[in-house]
Design an enzyme around this catalytic site. Structure first.
Site, PDB file in Angstrom:
ATOM      1  N   VAL A 108       0.856  -1.192   0.000  1.00  0.00           N
ATOM      2  CA  VAL A 108       0.000   0.000   0.000  1.00  0.00           C
ATOM      3  C   VAL A 108       0.887   1.235   0.000  1.00  0.00           C
ATOM      4  O   VAL A 108       1.882   1.300   0.732  1.00  0.00           O
ATOM      5  CB  VAL A 108      -0.940   0.005   1.229  1.00  0.00           C
ATOM      6  N   LYS A 109       0.501   2.172  -0.847  1.00  0.00           N
ATOM      7  CA  LYS A 109       1.253   3.433  -0.922  1.00  0.00           C
ATOM      8  C   LYS A 109       0.363   4.558  -0.430  1.00  0.00           C
ATOM      9  O   LYS A 109      -0.786   4.685  -0.843  1.00  0.00           O
ATOM     10  CB  LYS A 109       1.648   3.649  -2.377  1.00  0.00           C
ATOM     11  N   THR A 110       0.916   5.368   0.466  1.00  0.00           N
ATOM     12  CA  THR A 110       0.119   6.485   0.960  1.00  0.00           C
ATOM     13  C   THR A 110       1.017   7.651   1.345  1.00  0.00           C
ATOM     14  O   THR A 110       2.238   7.558   1.248  1.00  0.00           O
ATOM     15  CB  THR A 110      -0.771   6.043   2.142  1.00  0.00           C
TER      16      THR A 110
END
Ligand code: 5RP
Length: 264
Positions: A171-173
């Site tokens: 997950v990229k945030t």
């Protein structure tokens, strides 16, 4: 997790450090010729050897990257919108078959939790995960792109957890205050997006804070390729992510490398 999927993930998240420095150069898929990426090959080619993975679209892969490149590719497969329209109205733009043909190490798509087309993007993620599991291709979910999103720990925690629940492998945030809570609530590896260009010293502090809050690395774009010294900048980011440097040590390295490149 099947062997192929684990093997591809290990190309991106380096087993010797458990960390990764991904270079995001996919901005054109909705922004067009972004500053610093107007001629993609010119920007990407010198930086690629210092990146653990390149995140880009198939159009840039085909036109601007030589097929003998050693850096693994994370292929952006969502899109269909532009900055002129509602950004959350994305669909899948590139098939899993094409991703396999292009020999990529993962595919990436954006989800828009809280956006007008939230459901459509979450169902796209689920479909992609089903296909990824079938063929051994990890899926990276990008969260929180869009103007109206409050990028606080509550919102990012919600978006990242939903991505993981639906099966995303990475997950990229964005970074936020209380980022460790976002990481804690997300049972898959997280990478930090850099966001808009800020001074190098601040971007290095952001990187340090994200790693120390538990991110496995960064998927950074503008804060590297829009720097006036992109190679010193990516090397400085690497020193934090892979070599435990502090933000101040990394900034010192950045300045040293910049001076070597441009002696007074
Ligand atoms: C856009 C993306 C970009 O790759 C992302 O924004 C990372 O780049 P930057 O560090 O410039 O924010 O996923 O949807």
């Amino acid at each position: 997790m099947n062997w192929g999927l684990k093997n591809r993930l290990s190309k991106i998240i380096k087993p010797n450090t458990g960390h990764t420095v991904m270079l995001a150069v996919d901005h054109g898929y909705f922004q067009g010729p972004t500053t610093g990426l107007k001629i993609p090959r010119k920007t990407i080619q010198p930086l690629a050897p210092y990146a653990d993975a390149l995140m880009l679209t198939r159009g840039i892969l085909r036109t601007s990257i030589d097929a003998n490149i050693e850096t693994p590719v994370v292929l952006r497969v969502s899109g269909g919108t532009s900055i002129l329209k509602e950004l959350s109205n994305e669909g899948i733009t590139t098939s899993m078959e094409e991703a396999i043909r292009l020999n990529v190490s993962a595919v990436a798509l954006s989800i828009f939790v809280g956006g007008e087309y939230e459901k459509q993007t979450l169902l796209s993620l689920s479909k992609l995960v089903d296909e990824g599991e079938r063929y051994g291709i990890p899926v990276l979910a990008v969260t929180a792109v869009g103007r109206e999103m409050a990028r606080d720990a509550r919102y990012l925690g919600l978006a990242c957890r939903i991505a993981a629940e639906l099966g995303a492998h990475i997950v990229k945030t964005y970074f936020c205050e209380g980022f460790e809570k976002v990481v804690e609530g997300c049972p898959v590896p997280m990478v930090m997006a850099g966001g808009k260009k800020i001074p190098e010293k601040e971007a290095l502090h952001l990187t340090f804070n994200a790693i120390h809050a538990g991110a496995v690395g960064v998927d950074m774009g503008r804060n590297i390729f829009q720097s006036d010294s992109p190679i010193p900048m990516i090397k400085a980011v690497r020193s934090i992510v892979h070599e435990n440097a502090t933000a101040d040590e990394a900034y010192k390295l950045f300045n040293q490398l910049r001076e070597e490149k441009n002696p007074q």
